[in-house]
Design a protein around this motif. Structure first.
Motif, mmCIF file in Angstrom:
data_model
loop_
_atom_site.group_PDB
_atom_site.id
_atom_site.type_symbol
_atom_site.label_atom_id
_atom_site.label_comp_id
_atom_site.label_asym_id
_atom_site.label_seq_id
_atom_site.Cartn_x
_atom_site.Cartn_y
_atom_site.Cartn_z
ATOM 1 N N SER A 202 -10.537 4.995 2.162
ATOM 2 C CA SER A 202 -10.783 3.755 1.430
ATOM 3 C C SER A 202 -11.637 3.946 0.192
ATOM 4 O O SER A 202 -11.844 3.005 -0.559
ATOM 5 C CB SER A 202 -11.482 2.734 2.341
ATOM 6 O OG SER A 202 -12.712 3.255 2.807
ATOM 7 N N SER B 147 0.855 -1.178 0.000
ATOM 8 C CA SER B 147 0.000 0.000 0.000
ATOM 9 C C SER B 147 0.892 1.230 0.000
ATOM 10 O O SER B 147 1.900 1.270 0.715
ATOM 11 C CB SER B 147 -0.912 -0.006 1.228
ATOM 12 O OG SER B 147 -1.786 1.099 1.208
ATOM 13 N N ASP C 218 -11.273 6.292 -2.476
ATOM 14 C CA ASP C 218 -10.819 6.914 -3.719
ATOM 15 C C ASP C 218 -10.330 5.914 -4.745
ATOM 16 O O ASP C 218 -9.897 6.276 -5.817
ATOM 17 C CB ASP C 218 -9.727 7.952 -3.444
ATOM 18 C CG ASP C 218 -8.456 7.343 -2.878
ATOM 19 O OD1 ASP C 218 -8.527 6.221 -2.358
ATOM 20 O OD2 ASP C 218 -7.411 8.007 -2.972
ATOM 21 N N GLN C 219 -10.394 4.595 -4.436
ATOM 22 C CA GLN C 219 -9.979 3.600 -5.410
ATOM 23 C C GLN C 219 -11.129 3.119 -6.286
ATOM 24 O O GLN C 219 -10.917 2.419 -7.253
ATOM 25 C CB GLN C 219 -9.360 2.393 -4.687
ATOM 26 C CG GLN C 219 -8.117 2.748 -3.904
ATOM 27 C CD GLN C 219 -7.460 1.512 -3.344
ATOM 28 O OE1 GLN C 219 -7.350 0.480 -4.003
ATOM 29 N NE2 GLN C 219 -7.009 1.582 -2.118
ATOM 30 N N ASN D 16 -1.616 1.934 -7.330
ATOM 31 C CA ASN D 16 -2.179 1.846 -8.674
ATOM 32 C C ASN D 16 -1.710 2.997 -9.555
ATOM 33 O O ASN D 16 -1.554 2.832 -10.768
ATOM 34 C CB ASN D 16 -3.707 1.823 -8.603
ATOM 35 C CG ASN D 16 -4.252 0.474 -8.166
ATOM 36 O OD1 ASN D 16 -3.697 -0.564 -8.489
ATOM 37 N ND2 ASN D 16 -5.333 0.494 -7.401
ATOM 38 N N ASP D 17 -1.495 4.156 -8.952
ATOM 39 C CA ASP D 17 -0.953 5.293 -9.714
ATOM 40 C C ASP D 17 0.405 4.936 -10.307
ATOM 41 O O ASP D 17 0.677 5.181 -11.489
ATOM 42 C CB ASP D 17 -0.807 6.524 -8.817
ATOM 43 C CG ASP D 17 -2.140 7.153 -8.453
ATOM 44 O OD1 ASP D 17 -3.157 6.839 -9.107
ATOM 45 O OD2 ASP D 17 -2.169 7.973 -7.510
ATOM 46 N N LYS E 214 -7.912 -2.235 -12.756
ATOM 47 C CA LYS E 214 -6.690 -1.428 -12.835
ATOM 48 C C LYS E 214 -5.463 -2.278 -12.543
ATOM 49 O O LYS E 214 -4.416 -2.109 -13.178
ATOM 50 C CB LYS E 214 -6.772 -0.251 -11.861
ATOM 51 C CG LYS E 214 -7.649 0.884 -12.331
ATOM 52 C CD LYS E 214 -7.469 2.135 -11.508
ATOM 53 C CE LYS E 214 -8.106 2.040 -10.165
ATOM 54 N NZ LYS E 214 -8.045 3.316 -9.401
ATOM 55 N N THR F 52 -3.699 10.860 -1.360
ATOM 56 C CA THR F 52 -4.375 9.674 -1.898
ATOM 57 C C THR F 52 -3.862 8.409 -1.228
ATOM 58 O O THR F 52 -2.711 8.341 -0.783
ATOM 59 C CB THR F 52 -4.163 9.548 -3.423
ATOM 60 O OG1 THR F 52 -4.857 8.392 -3.910
ATOM 61 C CG2 THR F 52 -2.697 9.426 -3.788
ATOM 62 N N SER F 53 -4.726 7.408 -1.168
ATOM 63 C CA SER F 53 -4.320 6.075 -0.710
ATOM 64 C C SER F 53 -4.134 5.134 -1.900
ATOM 65 O O SER F 53 -3.890 3.941 -1.721
ATOM 66 C CB SER F 53 -5.372 5.494 0.246
ATOM 67 O OG SER F 53 -6.628 5.383 -0.411
ATOM 68 N N ASP F 54 -4.244 5.674 -3.092
ATOM 69 C CA ASP F 54 -4.188 4.863 -4.316
ATOM 70 C C ASP F 54 -2.838 4.984 -5.018
ATOM 71 O O ASP F 54 -2.727 4.781 -6.226
ATOM 72 C CB ASP F 54 -5.311 5.299 -5.267
ATOM 73 C CG ASP F 54 -5.708 4.182 -6.239
ATOM 74 O OD1 ASP F 54 -5.440 3.003 -5.938
ATOM 75 O OD2 ASP F 54 -6.292 4.498 -7.285
ATOM 76 N N VAL G 54 -10.869 -1.549 -9.042
ATOM 77 C CA VAL G 54 -9.546 -1.798 -8.479
ATOM 78 C C VAL G 54 -8.932 -3.038 -9.134
ATOM 79 O O VAL G 54 -7.762 -3.045 -9.534
ATOM 80 C CB VAL G 54 -9.631 -1.992 -6.954
ATOM 81 C CG1 VAL G 54 -8.269 -2.367 -6.384
ATOM 82 C CG2 VAL G 54 -10.163 -0.726 -6.290
#
Length: 211
Positions: free
Chosen positions: A162, A111, A164-165, A129-130, A174, A124-126, A171
């Motif tokens: 949790s 993460s 913003d994905q 994936n970014d 992606k 962001t917590s993403d 998810v």
């Protein structure tokens, strides 16, 4: 919250040297917290991508990554940490690590939590994936850094940690599209299934002719 409140007063490097958190993160625009562990297969796959992103696009762009380990012992932590060119929270700072995991609602690793380096506010917590979406492209990596910097950073109590994905299927999609290994695996699964269906069709056709 300040970065010292999140991470404690001291950070370490793979050579074992200790550094003051305030000095390490001074003038950083972006601080990314990398929750990971050596025993985690997806972490082992993602870490080289994150290293490439950091070296090619982020290192000289006021971006710092901090490794937050979930390894089970000091030796495993150090062996894994040697693959990384950034700082880490000391392995024995387990209380701070556990508090961070609760604060950012970490439910799985790897993460990557992205924070504003000046205010400690949430971006962001993403991040994982970014970075996967960059796919090793230096220009896209630099563009991603600018996107992070341009996003509105919000205090933690206002953050959607949790949400913003997107939905679970987005998810999953992606992750699949961002990892060629998954695509290759899906291709061969479909190819194998079609071959079996074709073979079944031939058998059925032969039985009908006998009748």
């Amino acid at each position: 919250m300040s970065m010292e409140e999140y991470l404690g007063d001291t950070l370490v490097m793979p050579d074992g040297s200790k550094h003051k958190t305030a000095i390490v993160l001074n003038n950083c625009d972006i601080v990314a917290l990398y929750f990971s562990a050596s025993w985690c297969g997806p972490c082992q796959s993602f870490t080289p991508q994150l290293v490439d992103f950091y070296k090619n696009a982020a290192k000289n762009k006021s971006v710092q990554i901090i490794f937050i380990s979930s390894d089970r012992d000091q030796a495993s932590f150090m062996e894994y940490f040697k693959k990384m060119p950034w700082f880490a929270m000391p392995f024995d700072a387990s209380q701070i690590k556990n508090k961070l995991s609760q604060t950012f609602q970490i439910r799985g690793i790897p993460s990557l939590i992205v924070l504003d380096g000046k205010s400690g506010n949430f971006i962001t917590s993403d991040g994982r994936n970014d970075v996967i979406g960059v796919r090793g492209d230096e220009a896209k990596g630099k563009e991603l850094v600018q996107i992070w910097k341009s996003k509105e950073a919000v205090p933690l109590h206002e953050a959607n940690l949790s949400g913003d994905q997107g939905p679970w299927y987005m998810v999953w999609l992606k992750n699949v599209l961002g990892n060629p290994i998954y695509l290759i695996g899906i291709y061969y699964m479909i190819k194998s299934a079609l071959a079996k269906l074709n073979e079944m069709g031939k058998v059925d056709s032969g039985e009908n002719q006998d009748l």
